[in-house]
Design an enzyme around this catalytic site. Structure first.
Site, PDB file in Angstrom:
ATOM      1  N   LYS A  52       0.785  -1.217   0.091  1.00  0.00           N
ATOM      2  CA  LYS A  52       0.035   0.071   0.141  1.00  0.00           C
ATOM      3  C   LYS A  52       0.885   1.318   0.094  1.00  0.00           C
ATOM      4  CE  LYS A  52      -3.730  -2.467   1.919  1.00  0.00           C
ATOM      5  NZ  LYS A  52      -4.882  -2.842   3.253  1.00  0.00           N
ATOM      6  N   GLN A  96      -4.872  -1.579   9.093  1.00  0.00           N
ATOM      7  CA  GLN A  96      -4.795  -2.930   8.534  1.00  0.00           C
ATOM      8  C   GLN A  96      -5.265  -3.773   9.613  1.00  0.00           C
ATOM      9  OE1 GLN A  96      -3.659  -3.338   5.572  1.00  0.00           O
ATOM     10  NE2 GLN A  96      -3.961  -5.556   5.635  1.00  0.00           N
ATOM     11  N   ASP A 119     -10.872   2.736   3.457  1.00  0.00           N
ATOM     12  CA  ASP A 119     -11.164   1.138   3.130  1.00  0.00           C
ATOM     13  C   ASP A 119     -12.831   1.072   3.117  1.00  0.00           C
ATOM     14  OD1 ASP A 119      -9.213  -0.557   3.229  1.00  0.00           O
ATOM     15  OD2 ASP A 119      -8.986  -0.215   5.530  1.00  0.00           O
TER      16      ASP A 119
HETATM   17  N1  GUN Z   1      -7.034  -6.998   5.656  1.00  0.00           N
HETATM   18  C1  GUN Z   1      -7.152  -7.802   4.590  1.00  0.00           C
HETATM   19  N2  GUN Z   1      -7.812  -7.021   3.706  1.00  0.00           N
HETATM   20  C2  GUN Z   1      -7.793  -5.600   4.120  1.00  0.00           C
HETATM   21  C3  GUN Z   1      -8.094  -4.542   3.636  1.00  0.00           C
HETATM   22  O1  GUN Z   1      -8.775  -4.194   2.669  1.00  0.00           O
HETATM   23  N3  GUN Z   1      -8.288  -3.371   4.569  1.00  0.00           N
HETATM   24  C4  GUN Z   1      -7.895  -3.421   5.620  1.00  0.00           C
HETATM   25  N4  GUN Z   1      -7.503  -2.377   6.410  1.00  0.00           N
HETATM   26  N5  GUN Z   1      -7.152  -4.599   6.144  1.00  0.00           N
HETATM   27  C5  GUN Z   1      -7.286  -5.460   5.416  1.00  0.00           C
END
Ligand code: GUN
Length: 280
Positions: A52, A96, A119
Site C-alpha cells: 500500500k 490494517q 477502506d
Molecule cells: N486486511 C485484509 N484486507 C484488508 C483491507 O482491504 N483493508 C484493511 N484495512 N485490512 C485488510
C-alpha cells in the site's frame, strides 16, 4: 478458451489515472495524504501494508506510517485515530486488519472519521452504499466492478451470484451489483443446493475462502467467473477458491490467481484516497 481478465493490467491503468488526478490536485495546491496503521507484525499484514505504501509513492500520495507494538491497548489506538481525525493534512486513515485479539475491531473502525474512511468499512460508509449516497466503497468489491466494466461485461439485468457474505467482500459486492442493476443472489455456507444456485449465474463471484472449491459443476456454460480467494496449494503455489483448470473451459471469462482480483484492491484504495479530497 475464455477471456482472461487481467487484473494486473487493469489495476495499472487505474493507478495511472489516479496518478494523473493526484498531479492535477497538486497543481491546485492540494496534496493527498494517507495514514497507515499496523498493530503487531503479522507477516501477511506487513506485506500488504508495504504494498500500500509503495502504491502511494507511485501515484504521488504521501503516506504516514504508524507501526504499533502488538501490546498496544485499544485506548492507545483509539487515541491515535482521534488525533488523525483532527489533522487536516491527513485525508485517509487505514487500520490494517486483522487486529490483535484484545482489540475490538468494530470499535476501531467506528472511531475513524467517515470522511477519511478510505477502506469503506465504517457503518456510515456501508449505509451510504446501501442507500446510494456518496461515500467510500470497500476496495475489493469496488475493484471487481471495475474489472467487469473494463472487460466489457454487462451487469444490468444479469443473474449475479455472490458466494460469501462477509462485511468486506460479500455484502458490499451484492450491493454494488444491485446498484449496477444486476439480479443478485447471495449464497453462503448454509445455502442448500449450492450448485443449483450457482449454475444460474451469468456472473459468479466466489469469495468462499476454500482452495479450489468451485469446479465446473458449479458453473453455467458461458458464465463470467470472478475469484476472490487466495491460498497456497500443496506445492506452495498460489491458487484461488476456483479450480481454474476445471472451470476455464466452460466459462466465457475468468480472473486468474494471482493477477486477477488481488491487484485491484490496492488500486481502488488509491482511487478512494484521491477521491477523499472531494468528500472533505
Ligand atoms: N486486511 C485484509 N484486507 C484488508 C483491507 O482491504 N483493508 C484493511 N484495512 N485490512 C485488510
Amino acid at each position: 478458451m475464455p477471456q482472461i481478465i487481467d487484473g494486473k493490467a487493469i489495476s495499472a491503468q487505474i493507478k495511472d489515472e489516479v496518478k494523473e488526478k493526484v498531479s492535477q490536485l497538486k497543481e491546485q495546491g492540494i496534496s493527498v495524504c494517507l495514514a497507515v496503521i499496523q498493530v503487531g507484525n503479522d507477516p501477511a499484514s506487513s506485506v500488504y501494508v508495504g504494498n500500500k505504501k509503495k502504491a502511494c509513492a507511485y501515484v504521488g500520495i504521501e503516506s504516514l506510517s504508524y507501526e504499533l507494538a502488538e501490546e498496544t491497548t485499544q485506548e492507545e489506538l483509539l487515541s491515535l485515530i482521534r488525533e488523525l481525525n483532527q489533522k487536516e493534512e491527513v485525508n485517509g486513515i487505514l487500520v490494517q486488519l486483522p487486529l490483535p485479539g484484545h482489540i475490538d475491531e468494530n470499535a476501531v473502525i467506528g472511531a475513524i472519521d467517515p470522511r477519511k474512511d478510505v477502506d469503506g468499512f465504517h457503518p456510515q460508509s456501508v449505509g451510504t452504499l446501501c442507500i446510494g449516497q456518496p461515500g467510500f466503497v470497500s476496495c475489493t468489491p469496488a475493484g471487481i466492478i471495475e474489472l467487469l466494466k473494463r472487460s466489457g461485461v454487462k451487469i444490468a439485468g444479469k443473474e449475479c451470484v455472490v458466494i460469501g457474505r462477509s462485511n468486506i467482500v460479500g455484502k458490499p459486492m451484492a450491493l454494488l451489483l444491485l446498484r449496477e442493476n444486476g439480479t443478485v443472489t447471495v449464497a453462503h455456507s448454509k445455502t442448500e443446493n449450492l450448485k443449483e444456485v450457482t449454475a444460474r449465474a451469468d456472473i459468479l463471484i466466489v469469495a468462499v475462502g476454500k482452495p479450489r472449491m468451485i469446479t465446473a459443476e458449479y458453473v453455467k456454460e458461458g458464465a463470467v467467473v470472478i475469484d476472490v480467494g487466495i491460498h497456497r496449494n500443496e506445492n506452495n503455489k498460489l491458487c484461488g477458491d476456483v479450480d481454474y483448470e476445471d472451470v476455464a473451459p466452460v466459462c466465457s471469462a475468468i480472473t486468474p490467481v494471482p493477477g486477477g482480483v488481488g491487484p485491484m484492491t490496492i488500486a481502488m484504495l488509491m482511487y478512494n484516497c484521491a477521491n477523499s479530497v472531494s468528500l472533505q
